[in-house]
Write a protein that holds these residues in place. Structure first.
Motif, PDB file in Angstrom:
ATOM      1  N   GLU A   8      -6.980  10.901 -69.119  1.00 48.63           N
ATOM      2  CA  GLU A   8      -7.556   9.779 -68.303  1.00 48.63           C
ATOM      3  C   GLU A   8      -8.991   9.671 -68.834  1.00 48.63           C
ATOM      4  N   VAL A   9     -10.075  10.425 -69.143  1.00 46.58           N
ATOM      5  CA  VAL A   9     -10.514  10.709 -69.492  1.00 46.58           C
ATOM      6  C   VAL A   9     -11.686   9.572 -70.778  1.00 46.58           C
ATOM      7  N   LYS A  30       1.844   4.344 -68.983  1.00 49.55           N
ATOM      8  CA  LYS A  30       2.370   5.839 -69.061  1.00 49.55           C
ATOM      9  C   LYS A  30       0.849   6.667 -68.707  1.00 49.55           C
ATOM     10  N   ILE A  31      -0.330   5.495 -68.311  1.00 47.94           N
ATOM     11  CA  ILE A  31      -1.554   6.716 -67.336  1.00 47.94           C
ATOM     12  C   ILE A  31      -2.026   5.378 -66.584  1.00 47.94           C
ATOM     13  N   LYS A  32      -2.165   6.107 -65.299  1.00 49.57           N
ATOM     14  CA  LYS A  32      -2.486   4.936 -64.323  1.00 49.57           C
ATOM     15  C   LYS A  32      -3.769   4.051 -64.854  1.00 49.57           C
ATOM     16  N   ARG A  33      -4.947   5.168 -65.464  1.00 53.60           N
ATOM     17  CA  ARG A  33      -6.571   4.632 -65.309  1.00 53.60           C
ATOM     18  C   ARG A  33      -6.647   5.002 -66.018  1.00 53.60           C
ATOM     19  N   ALA A  34      -7.931   4.514 -66.932  1.00 51.62           N
ATOM     20  CA  ALA A  34      -8.412   5.030 -68.093  1.00 51.62           C
ATOM     21  C   ALA A  34     -10.204   5.046 -67.669  1.00 51.62           C
ATOM     22  N   PHE A  35     -10.784   6.577 -66.960  1.00 53.88           N
ATOM     23  CA  PHE A  35     -12.042   6.267 -66.812  1.00 53.88           C
ATOM     24  C   PHE A  35     -13.174   6.415 -68.800  1.00 53.88           C
ATOM     25  N   ILE A  36     -14.172   5.981 -68.300  1.00 53.65           N
ATOM     26  CA  ILE A  36     -14.380   5.458 -69.172  1.00 53.65           C
ATOM     27  C   ILE A  36     -15.743   5.796 -69.241  1.00 53.65           C
ATOM     28  N   ASN A  40     -22.606  10.722 -70.718  1.00 57.32           N
ATOM     29  CA  ASN A  40     -22.556  11.941 -70.143  1.00 57.32           C
ATOM     30  C   ASN A  40     -21.966  11.183 -68.515  1.00 57.32           C
ATOM     31  N   ARG A  41     -21.990  10.532 -68.219  1.00 55.43           N
ATOM     32  CA  ARG A  41     -21.864   9.525 -67.316  1.00 55.43           C
ATOM     33  C   ARG A  41     -20.856   8.274 -67.083  1.00 55.43           C
ATOM     34  N   PHE A  42     -19.806   8.569 -65.532  1.00 59.36           N
ATOM     35  CA  PHE A  42     -18.517   7.831 -65.788  1.00 59.36           C
ATOM     36  C   PHE A  42     -19.564   6.298 -65.317  1.00 59.36           C
ATOM     37  N   GLU A  43     -18.690   5.527 -66.169  1.00 55.77           N
ATOM     38  CA  GLU A  43     -19.519   4.155 -66.124  1.00 55.77           C
ATOM     39  C   GLU A  43     -18.676   2.977 -65.602  1.00 55.77           C
ATOM     40  N   ALA A  44     -16.973   2.955 -66.339  1.00 55.78           N
ATOM     41  CA  ALA A  44     -16.131   2.698 -65.661  1.00 55.78           C
ATOM     42  C   ALA A  44     -14.293   2.720 -65.298  1.00 55.78           C
ATOM     43  N   VAL A  45     -13.925   1.569 -64.916  1.00 57.03           N
ATOM     44  CA  VAL A  45     -12.726   2.387 -64.758  1.00 57.03           C
ATOM     45  C   VAL A  45     -12.023   0.851 -65.173  1.00 57.03           C
ATOM     46  N   LEU A  46     -10.750   1.399 -66.360  1.00 58.30           N
ATOM     47  CA  LEU A  46      -9.577   0.470 -66.555  1.00 58.30           C
ATOM     48  C   LEU A  46      -8.415   0.325 -65.685  1.00 58.30           C
ATOM     49  N   LEU A  47      -7.943  -0.853 -65.482  1.00 53.40           N
ATOM     50  CA  LEU A  47      -6.455  -0.163 -64.328  1.00 53.40           C
ATOM     51  C   LEU A  47      -4.985  -1.730 -65.172  1.00 53.40           C
ATOM     52  N   ASN A  48      -4.691  -0.851 -64.679  1.00 49.96           N
ATOM     53  CA  ASN A  48      -3.465  -1.694 -64.590  1.00 49.96           C
ATOM     54  C   ASN A  48      -3.377  -3.219 -63.426  1.00 49.96           C
ATOM     55  N   ILE A  49      -3.072  -4.423 -64.068  1.00 47.46           N
ATOM     56  CA  ILE A  49      -3.545  -5.521 -63.066  1.00 47.46           C
ATOM     57  C   ILE A  49      -2.399  -5.046 -61.881  1.00 47.46           C
ATOM     58  N   ASP A  50      -1.548  -4.894 -61.798  1.00 45.35           N
ATOM     59  CA  ASP A  50      -0.558  -4.677 -60.600  1.00 45.35           C
ATOM     60  C   ASP A  50      -1.344  -3.023 -59.963  1.00 45.35           C
ATOM     61  N   GLU A  51      -2.534  -2.554 -60.456  1.00 45.76           N
ATOM     62  CA  GLU A  51      -3.141  -1.625 -59.023  1.00 45.76           C
ATOM     63  C   GLU A  51      -4.428  -2.509 -58.838  1.00 45.76           C
ATOM     64  N   TYR A  52      -5.032  -3.397 -60.315  1.00 50.18           N
ATOM     65  CA  TYR A  52      -5.864  -3.712 -59.550  1.00 50.18           C
ATOM     66  C   TYR A  52      -5.667  -5.084 -58.969  1.00 50.18           C
ATOM     67  N   GLU A  53      -4.655  -5.688 -58.793  1.00 47.54           N
ATOM     68  CA  GLU A  53      -4.444  -6.507 -57.521  1.00 47.54           C
ATOM     69  C   GLU A  53      -4.006  -5.617 -56.099  1.00 47.54           C
ATOM     70  N   ARG A  54      -3.048  -4.492 -56.159  1.00 49.36           N
ATOM     71  CA  ARG A  54      -3.030  -3.763 -54.860  1.00 49.36           C
ATOM     72  C   ARG A  54      -4.050  -3.237 -54.315  1.00 49.36           C
TER      73      ARG A  54
END
Length: 72
Positions: A8-9, A30-36, A40-54
């Motif tokens: 997921e990274v 296929k994946i729950k989220r993508a950590f960007i 060398n620092r976590f900057e963002a997370v990409l989520l499925n719209i359903d997960e974001y709304e939840r």
């Protein structure tokens, strides 16, 4: 602290080069989220719209509970 798998990274460069594929994997669950990661620092997370709304609904509910408790 969030738990995640190495699948997921993604580096920012990987996201730029493979955005369509990564977005497709998230959209099809296929994946729950993508950590960007950038520099060398976590900057963002990409989520499925359903997960974001939840998550957004959960925040709204928690804010309502907090405000009600604060008023008491």
């Amino acid at each position: 602290m969030a738990k995640f798998s190495k699948d997921e990274v993604y580096t920012a460069t990987q996201v730029v080069r493979n955005f369509s594929s990564i977005l497709g994997d998230i959209s099809q669950a296929k994946i729950k989220r993508a950590f960007i990661v950038k520099n060398n620092r976590f900057e963002a997370v990409l989520l499925n719209i359903d997960e974001y709304e939840r998550l957004s609904e959960a925040v709204t509910l928690l804010e309502a509970i907090y405000n009600k408790k604060k008023e008491s």
